[in-house]
Design a protein around this motif. Structure first.
Motif, PDB file in Angstrom:
ATOM      1  N   PHE A  53       0.724  -1.332  -0.028  1.00 34.83           N
ATOM      2  CA  PHE A  53      -0.064   0.091   0.099  1.00 34.83           C
ATOM      3  C   PHE A  53       1.074   1.201   0.050  1.00 34.83           C
ATOM      4  N   ASP A  54       0.313   2.443  -0.410  1.00 31.16           N
ATOM      5  CA  ASP A  54       1.029   3.341  -0.720  1.00 31.16           C
ATOM      6  C   ASP A  54       0.904   4.326   0.737  1.00 31.16           C
ATOM      7  N   LEU A  55       1.644   3.883   1.679  1.00 30.17           N
ATOM      8  CA  LEU A  55       1.297   4.394   3.049  1.00 30.17           C
ATOM      9  C   LEU A  55       2.386   5.274   3.506  1.00 30.17           C
ATOM     10  N   LYS A  56       2.219   6.377   4.163  1.00 31.98           N
ATOM     11  CA  LYS A  56       3.247   7.202   4.443  1.00 31.98           C
ATOM     12  C   LYS A  56       4.201   6.444   5.610  1.00 31.98           C
ATOM     13  N   PRO A  57       5.441   6.712   5.577  1.00 32.00           N
ATOM     14  CA  PRO A  57       6.416   6.014   6.755  1.00 32.00           C
ATOM     15  C   PRO A  57       5.815   6.254   8.066  1.00 32.00           C
ATOM     16  N   ALA A  58       5.521   7.695   8.254  1.00 29.87           N
ATOM     17  CA  ALA A  58       5.062   8.144   9.574  1.00 29.87           C
ATOM     18  C   ALA A  58       3.930   7.160  10.062  1.00 29.87           C
ATOM     19  N   PHE A  59       2.964   6.876   9.165  1.00 32.49           N
ATOM     20  CA  PHE A  59       1.712   6.142   9.366  1.00 32.49           C
ATOM     21  C   PHE A  59       2.391   4.724   9.988  1.00 32.49           C
ATOM     22  N   ILE A  60       3.271   3.926   8.862  1.00 36.06           N
ATOM     23  CA  ILE A  60       3.753   2.624   9.183  1.00 36.06           C
ATOM     24  C   ILE A  60       4.307   2.637  10.697  1.00 36.06           C
ATOM     25  N   ALA A  61       5.302   3.785  11.075  1.00 36.07           N
ATOM     26  CA  ALA A  61       5.997   3.724  12.026  1.00 36.07           C
ATOM     27  C   ALA A  61       5.026   3.523  13.328  1.00 36.07           C
ATOM     28  N   GLN A  62       3.687   4.494  13.203  1.00 31.39           N
ATOM     29  CA  GLN A  62       2.831   4.491  14.242  1.00 31.39           C
ATOM     30  C   GLN A  62       2.032   3.221  14.410  1.00 31.39           C
ATOM     31  N   ILE A  63       1.714   2.525  13.403  1.00 32.19           N
ATOM     32  CA  ILE A  63       0.787   1.295  13.676  1.00 32.19           C
ATOM     33  C   ILE A  63       2.076   0.197  14.040  1.00 32.19           C
ATOM     34  N   LYS A  64       3.075   0.314  13.645  1.00 31.77           N
ATOM     35  CA  LYS A  64       4.204  -0.813  14.099  1.00 31.77           C
ATOM     36  C   LYS A  64       4.477  -0.624  15.444  1.00 31.77           C
ATOM     37  N   GLU A  65       4.382   0.422  16.028  1.00 31.07           N
ATOM     38  CA  GLU A  65       4.793   0.720  17.354  1.00 31.07           C
ATOM     39  C   GLU A  65       3.516   0.234  18.244  1.00 31.07           C
ATOM     40  N   LEU A  66       2.443  -0.003  17.860  1.00 30.46           N
ATOM     41  CA  LEU A  66       1.228  -0.490  18.649  1.00 30.46           C
ATOM     42  C   LEU A  66       0.882  -1.650  18.310  1.00 30.46           C
ATOM     43  N   ASN A  67       1.548  -2.373  17.198  1.00 35.27           N
ATOM     44  CA  ASN A  67       1.117  -3.887  16.682  1.00 35.27           C
ATOM     45  C   ASN A  67      -0.184  -3.848  16.214  1.00 35.27           C
ATOM     46  N   ILE A  68      -0.458  -2.713  15.476  1.00 36.08           N
ATOM     47  CA  ILE A  68      -1.813  -2.714  14.650  1.00 36.08           C
ATOM     48  C   ILE A  68      -1.518  -3.024  13.509  1.00 36.08           C
ATOM     49  N   CYS A  69      -2.721  -4.162  13.007  1.00 39.67           N
ATOM     50  CA  CYS A  69      -2.518  -4.327  11.645  1.00 39.67           C
ATOM     51  C   CYS A  69      -3.457  -3.653  10.682  1.00 39.67           C
TER      52      CYS A  69
END
Length: 620
Positions: A545-561
């Motif tokens: 997906f064309d997701l912004k790196p900041a968004f990927i970092a945010q969901i990664k930190e919280l184990n969100i899929c």
């Protein structure tokens, strides 16, 4: 409707099959030849036992390879047939199923088949018997129901008719519309079977994968309507060849079979009200307006209540007469927790309540569909929630609309009033719904569970999916209404890993929210142990997906899929396993209608590692 079931559908001995069919409520049975041949009981004993149980013996089957042969072969076939008529007299039954020839057919001539079948009919008449001629879908020369019927019409003998078998007709893609124009006096028997859509040969599909009506992909509603329009009023029977059915509990399978017949008959009644085939009519399904509550049982109370607190739930109170039951609430979401003591027993989903307009009518429909009422003592001032057992042994409760249509008529039993449920402020009540309930079943009972919930609650099945896991493919299918949704999963069982995973495969509750980040941050701050998501997942997500790196970092930190469709987005996280269950929290953005199944392989792999570590002590 005279309901019948072929003994080949069921596991066990012939005596056990007869007992199960009678206990389930069937009126008759088809005797599958092999079941009789291997039985230690004489035909007379089988006849007498069926009579004791109130069962009619409706059809003896199958007789193979009678027609389309040279004369000398046919005469020997008549000898074989006569011996079966003599056997049927001992059984006290008068109808035999004759299949179109597969193995020995050498003469492709309808005139020969008509003469031979007429001769067989004359022999049947001498014994007071009847022949029901059926076209096997893989028959060498006769393989369509129209062809078999045309032959029967030309035979023009009162002891010869046709058998209509839904599998042989629908597996070929044949149109059943012409059934409506058949002479009902020439239709001697009706056999029903459903099947999942599969890309394989018809013969192995038939021998191993038939299922009860409503558990597969055939349009049996339309098929049954054509039969009813024809004027047929004979037995309506199930003939299911299924490897898993032959291994399953015989009593449970028989009940599932009759439920499927009742469900199908009810659908036909509304479409063909003037049919001479007297079909049962059920009370209309009560469309669920939401989940009223979900009930858990645990021997690890602290573990469960801690997770609920971390997700933002508060203790609403203890039941007035059963203090082992606690109510945990957040917004309109109610979780009942039964404390079974400090046993260490796994947490499991044991019941759920749905909000319906008329709880009594909903329970009556469930019991008409072979559900069993839960024996429950309702104390003074306590609400009768009309519980019934589901096929897995959990309990389904029917709850009235209550305060502002939000259910919860029972909450005074826990010491608070319905209007108090949402009294927490908007900051803490971040979870606001039950998005869906994810049920897990052994492979051989998953279809039964789907049929139970769809028939009782009037839900619709969605297309199935197969999800890879470390132990094999997991079969998943959703059954949905507007406000109540279930998914049913069947874990693989055919290996050591599969057997382990199937035994410990968890069910779960998916909570809905408007801000998954707020829920996750609060839960993490309170110490919630989330299911860890590997870093590789987020690298792959960034590529897909064309997701912004900041968004990927945010969901990664919280184990969100994260999942996305053309209509919207689905953000969700999972708690670590709590015995045989866990919690999921999901936020839906836009018009997304799925369940995040694109992320299921990630969840299944992570849970497999966690469960293996917990149960076996094996490093992840």
């Amino acid at each position: 409707m005279h309901s019948s079931i072929a003994t080949v559908c069921l596991s066990g001995t012939l005596a056990e099959k007869l007992r199960a069919a009678a206990d389930a409520g069937f009126e008759g049975v088809e005797i599958f030849e092999q079941d009789l041949v291997v039985s230690p009981h004489s035909p007379e004993q089988i006849r007498d036992r069926a009579a004791e149980l109130g069962l009619s013996l409706d059809l003896y089957q199958p007789f193979r390879d009678l027609l389309s042969v040279e004369e000398d072969v046919f005469q020997d076939n008549l000898r074989r047939l006569e011996s079966k008529f003599q056997l049927m007299q001992r059984l006290g039954m008068d109808q035999i199923l004759v299949c179109s020839n597969v193995a020995t057919a050498t003469v492709d001539d309808d005139a020969v088949r008509v003469d031979q079948l007429r001769s067989a009919g004359e022999l049947a008449a001498r014994y007071g018997c009847y022949i029901s001629y059926e076209a096997l879908a893989w028959g060498k020369y006769v393989n369509t129901y129209q062809h078999a019927y045309d032959i029967v019409v030309q035979v023009d003998h009162p002891n010869v008719g046709t058998c209509l078998d839904s599998f042989h007709i629908l597996s070929r893609g044949d149109d059943p519309t012409a059934i409506a124009d058949m002479d009902p006096d020439k239709i001697f028997f009706l056999q029903l079977a459903d099947a999942p859509a599969m890309e394989m040969g018809i013969l192995p599909w038939s021998r191993h994968h038939r299922v009860f009506p409503g558990e597969g992909d055939f349009d049996l509603n339309y098929f049954m309507q054509q039969v009813a329009r024809s004027g047929y009023d004979g037995p309506v029977s199930l003939e299911i060849f299924n490897d898993e059915f032959r291994e399953a509990d015989v009593a449970r399978t028989a009940i599932d079979g009759l439920r499927s017949l009742i469900w199908l008959a009810d659908k036909t009644t509304g479409r063909v009200p003037q049919s001479p085939l007297v079909l049962p009519k059920l009370a209309d399904a009560q469309t669920p307006q939401g989940f009223d509550f979900v009930e858990l049982r645990t021997g690890r109370l602290g573990e469960v209540t801690k997770a609920l607190h971390q997700l933002g739930f508060r203790l609403g109170g203890y039941h007035q007469s059963k203090p082992e039951f606690q109510a945990w609430v957040q917004g309109d979401v109610r979780i009942i927790v039964e404390d079974e003591g400090s046993t260490g027993g796994a947490t499991s989903l044991t019941g759920l309540g749905v909000i319906v307009e008329d709880a009594t009518a909903a329970a009556e429909r469930a019991m008409s569909l072979q559900a069993t009422a839960v024996p429950r003592i309702t104390g003074e001032g306590e609400e009768d929630l009309h519980p019934v057992y589901t096929p897995s042994g959990s309990e389904l409760y029917f709850c009235g609309p209550g305060h502002e249509g939000r259910g919860s008529t029972w909450v005074p039993e826990f010491g608070f009033e319905p209007e108090e449920i949402s009294s927490t402020d908007s900051t803490s009540a971040l979870i606001n719904s039950v998005h869906h309930i994810a049920l897990a079943q052994p492979r051989h009972t998953a279809a039964e569970t789907r049929l139970f919930y769809s028939s009782v609650l009037g839900l619709e099945p969605a297309a199935p999916e197969f999800i890879p896991s470390p132990a094999g493919l997991v079969h998943k299918q959703a059954i949905e209404g507007q406000k109540v949704r279930f998914t049913v999963s069947a874990a693989p069982e055919g290996s050591e890993q599969g057997g382990f995973f199937a035994e410990h495969y968890p069910e779960h509750i998916t909570f809905g929210c408007d801000d998954v980040f707020a829920v996750a941050k609060r839960a993490v701050k309170r110490g919630l142990k989330m299911l860890p998501i590997p870093e590789n997942y987020y690298d792959d997500l960034a590529a897909r997906f064309d997701l912004k790196p900041a968004f990927i970092a945010q969901i990664k930190e919280l184990n969100i899929c994260y999942d996305r469709s053309e209509h919207g987005e689905y953000l969700h996280f999972y708690t670590a396993p709590l015995g045989n269950t866990f919690f999921e929290v999901a936020q839906v953005r836009g018009g997304y209608t799925g369940f995040g199944w694109a992320d299921e392989p990630i969840r299944l792999a992570a849970q497999y590692r966690a469960l293996r570590d917990d149960v076996r002590g094996i490093p992840r």
